[in-house]
Design a protein around this motif. Structure first.
Motif, PDB file in Angstrom:
ATOM      1  N   TRP A   1       0.826  -1.209   0.000  1.00 42.14           N
ATOM      2  CA  TRP A   1       0.000   0.000   0.000  1.00 42.14           C
ATOM      3  C   TRP A   1       0.858   1.256   0.000  1.00 42.14           C
ATOM      4  N   LEU A   2       1.888   1.278   0.825  1.00 38.62           N
ATOM      5  CA  LEU A   2       2.733   2.468   0.932  1.00 38.62           C
ATOM      6  C   LEU A   2       3.446   2.756  -0.383  1.00 38.62           C
ATOM      7  N   ALA A   3       3.969   1.719  -1.008  1.00 38.34           N
ATOM      8  CA  ALA A   3       4.652   1.909  -2.291  1.00 38.34           C
ATOM      9  C   ALA A   3       3.691   2.425  -3.354  1.00 38.34           C
ATOM     10  N   CYS A   4       2.482   1.913  -3.335  1.00 36.90           N
ATOM     11  CA  CYS A   4       1.482   2.357  -4.310  1.00 36.90           C
ATOM     12  C   CYS A   4       1.127   3.826  -4.088  1.00 36.90           C
ATOM     13  N   ALA A   5       0.942   4.203  -2.826  1.00 36.59           N
ATOM     14  CA  ALA A   5       0.630   5.601  -2.515  1.00 36.59           C
ATOM     15  C   ALA A   5       1.775   6.521  -2.922  1.00 36.59           C
ATOM     16  N   ALA A   6       3.008   6.090  -2.653  1.00 36.23           N
ATOM     17  CA  ALA A   6       4.167   6.891  -3.039  1.00 36.23           C
ATOM     18  C   ALA A   6       4.260   7.032  -4.553  1.00 36.23           C
ATOM     19  N   ALA A   7       3.918   5.967  -5.282  1.00 34.34           N
ATOM     20  CA  ALA A   7       3.945   6.026  -6.744  1.00 34.34           C
ATOM     21  C   ALA A   7       2.891   6.995  -7.274  1.00 34.34           C
ATOM     22  N   VAL A   8       1.726   7.026  -6.632  1.00 32.96           N
ATOM     23  CA  VAL A   8       0.677   7.968  -7.037  1.00 32.96           C
ATOM     24  C   VAL A   8       1.168   9.403  -6.867  1.00 32.96           C
ATOM     25  N   VAL A   9       1.771   9.686  -5.719  1.00 34.70           N
ATOM     26  CA  VAL A   9       2.289  11.037  -5.457  1.00 34.70           C
ATOM     27  C   VAL A   9       3.389  11.392  -6.454  1.00 34.70           C
ATOM     28  N   LEU A  10       4.303  10.448  -6.698  1.00 35.97           N
ATOM     29  CA  LEU A  10       5.398  10.694  -7.631  1.00 35.97           C
ATOM     30  C   LEU A  10       4.873  10.977  -9.031  1.00 35.97           C
ATOM     31  N   ALA A  11       3.961  10.135  -9.512  1.00 39.93           N
ATOM     32  CA  ALA A  11       3.436  10.309 -10.857  1.00 39.93           C
ATOM     33  C   ALA A  11       2.668  11.622 -10.989  1.00 39.93           C
ATOM     34  N   ALA A  12       1.889  11.966  -9.963  1.00 38.52           N
ATOM     35  CA  ALA A  12       1.129  13.217 -10.006  1.00 38.52           C
ATOM     36  C   ALA A  12       2.056  14.424 -10.030  1.00 38.52           C
ATOM     37  N   ALA A  13       3.118  14.385  -9.222  1.00 43.49           N
ATOM     38  CA  ALA A  13       4.063  15.502  -9.175  1.00 43.49           C
ATOM     39  C   ALA A  13       4.791  15.666 -10.513  1.00 43.49           C
ATOM     40  N   VAL A  14       5.238  14.553 -11.098  1.00 42.15           N
ATOM     41  CA  VAL A  14       5.938  14.615 -12.375  1.00 42.15           C
ATOM     42  C   VAL A  14       4.993  15.084 -13.485  1.00 42.15           C
ATOM     43  N   ALA A  15       3.756  14.587 -13.476  1.00 39.17           N
ATOM     44  CA  ALA A  15       2.781  15.007 -14.486  1.00 39.17           C
ATOM     45  C   ALA A  15       2.517  16.504 -14.391  1.00 39.17           C
ATOM     46  N   PHE A  16       2.378  17.017 -13.171  1.00 36.73           N
ATOM     47  CA  PHE A  16       2.152  18.451 -12.976  1.00 36.73           C
ATOM     48  C   PHE A  16       3.321  19.260 -13.535  1.00 36.73           C
ATOM     49  N   CYS A  17       4.540  18.859 -13.194  1.00 40.12           N
ATOM     50  CA  CYS A  17       5.726  19.574 -13.674  1.00 40.12           C
ATOM     51  C   CYS A  17       5.850  19.476 -15.193  1.00 40.12           C
ATOM     52  N   ALA A  18       5.554  18.295 -15.756  1.00 42.62           N
ATOM     53  CA  ALA A  18       5.668  18.112 -17.199  1.00 42.62           C
ATOM     54  C   ALA A  18       4.651  18.974 -17.948  1.00 42.62           C
ATOM     55  N   CYS A  19       3.433  19.042 -17.446  1.00 42.72           N
ATOM     56  CA  CYS A  19       2.403  19.839 -18.098  1.00 42.72           C
ATOM     57  C   CYS A  19       2.721  21.323 -18.011  1.00 42.72           C
ATOM     58  N   ARG A  20       3.211  21.752 -16.866  1.00 48.53           N
ATOM     59  CA  ARG A  20       3.602  23.157 -16.711  1.00 48.53           C
ATOM     60  C   ARG A  20       4.766  23.496 -17.647  1.00 48.53           C
ATOM     61  N   ALA A  21       5.745  22.603 -17.700  1.00 48.77           N
ATOM     62  CA  ALA A  21       6.907  22.828 -18.568  1.00 48.77           C
ATOM     63  C   ALA A  21       6.500  22.835 -20.037  1.00 48.77           C
ATOM     64  N   SER A  22       5.575  21.945 -20.412  1.00 53.75           N
ATOM     65  CA  SER A  22       5.121  21.914 -21.797  1.00 53.75           C
ATOM     66  C   SER A  22       4.430  23.219 -22.184  1.00 53.75           C
ATOM     67  N   ALA A  23       3.618  23.747 -21.256  1.00 49.26           N
ATOM     68  CA  ALA A  23       2.908  24.988 -21.548  1.00 49.26           C
ATOM     69  C   ALA A  23       3.859  26.178 -21.677  1.00 49.26           C
ATOM     70  N   ARG A  24       4.976  26.135 -20.982  1.00 47.76           N
ATOM     71  CA  ARG A  24       5.910  27.274 -20.971  1.00 47.76           C
ATOM     72  C   ARG A  24       7.008  27.164 -22.024  1.00 47.76           C
ATOM     73  N   LEU A  25       7.467  25.935 -22.279  1.00 47.24           N
ATOM     74  CA  LEU A  25       8.661  25.784 -23.116  1.00 47.24           C
ATOM     75  C   LEU A  25       8.337  25.449 -24.573  1.00 47.24           C
ATOM     76  N   GLU A  26       7.156  24.981 -24.853  1.00 49.87           N
ATOM     77  CA  GLU A  26       6.852  24.556 -26.218  1.00 49.87           C
ATOM     78  C   GLU A  26       5.915  25.552 -26.915  1.00 49.87           C
TER      79      GLU A  26
END
Length: 216
Positions: free
Chosen positions: A191-216
């Motif tokens: 359970w803990l690993a799954c929760a950590a993966a959710v947080v990691l994926a959400a954080a990376v997705a947020f950063c990637a979407c923000r970067a895409s909007a600014r850099l591309e």
């Protein structure tokens, strides 16, 4: 967002680029999983192999759209939303395949000492942790962070390897739980690993979407 997901899914299926990572996954399972072997060990291979496959699928979804079509979609829906739709499409396809693989492996493996429900629950959580970690790797190894195809592929391979062996990685924790459980005949849902993966994926997705909007 629903229209964007339908568009990305249709684009992916028509391109047939999804075949390569899915065939790789099938080949790894065919070689690494033997019918009748202990279920938790087999599920460990099933979950671990899903990480690079998801990373590859996400990279495909982020790069397969022609530049002109990408510009049109970005103008209509925004670059951030379009980028998120591609991320979700690649992740969702791999996660769906992973769910099917876990259920099939659970059905045909040796479940002595472990109930089918406990094995499938543990396997599904581990597969989800690996898929989400792989999605994060794929997002970081693709545009806008690594736009060059050669460097992107190298980053994808290296990132997938590190995600499977680095201490603290949700994927490593989930796979280790399955391997340890295979020795002790104890299914411990990660359970803990799954929760950590959710947080990691959400954080990376947020950063990637923000970067895409600014850099591309």
């Amino acid at each position: 967002m629903t229209a964007l997901l339908r568009y990305q899914t249709g684009l992916l299926l028509r391109s047939q680029r999804w075949l390569a990572p899915m065939l790789l996954y099938a080949a790894v399972l065919g070689v690494g999983v033997t019918m009748g072997e202990p279920v938790l060990g087999a599920l460990g291979v099933t979950a671990a192999a899903l990480l690079p496959v998801t990373a590859w699928s996400v990279r495909i979804c982020l790069t397969h759209e022609p530049p002109a079509a990408r510009s049109v979609v970005a103008a209509a829906a925004g670059r951030g939303r379009a980028h998120l739709a591609a991320l979700l499409t690649g992740t969702g396809l791999s996660a769906l395949v992973g769910v099917v693989a876990v259920l099939v492996v659970t059905a045909f493996s040796d479940r002595r000492g472990v109930t089918a429900l406990a094995a499938s629950t543990t396997g599904l959580l581990a597969a989800l942790a690996c898929a989400l970690t792989g999605a994060a790797v794929g997002a970081l190894a693709s545009r806008p962070f690594v736009p060059a195809p050669g460097w992107s592929l190298a980053a994808l391979v290296l990132g997938s390897l590190l995600a499977l062996v680095t201490t603290g990685s949700p994927a490593k924790h989930a796979v280790t739980a399955l391997i340890t459980g295979a020795r002790t005949l104890t299914a411990t849902p990660p359970w803990l690993a799954c929760a950590a993966a959710v947080v990691l994926a959400a954080a990376v997705a947020f950063c990637a979407c923000r970067a895409s909007a600014r850099l591309e």
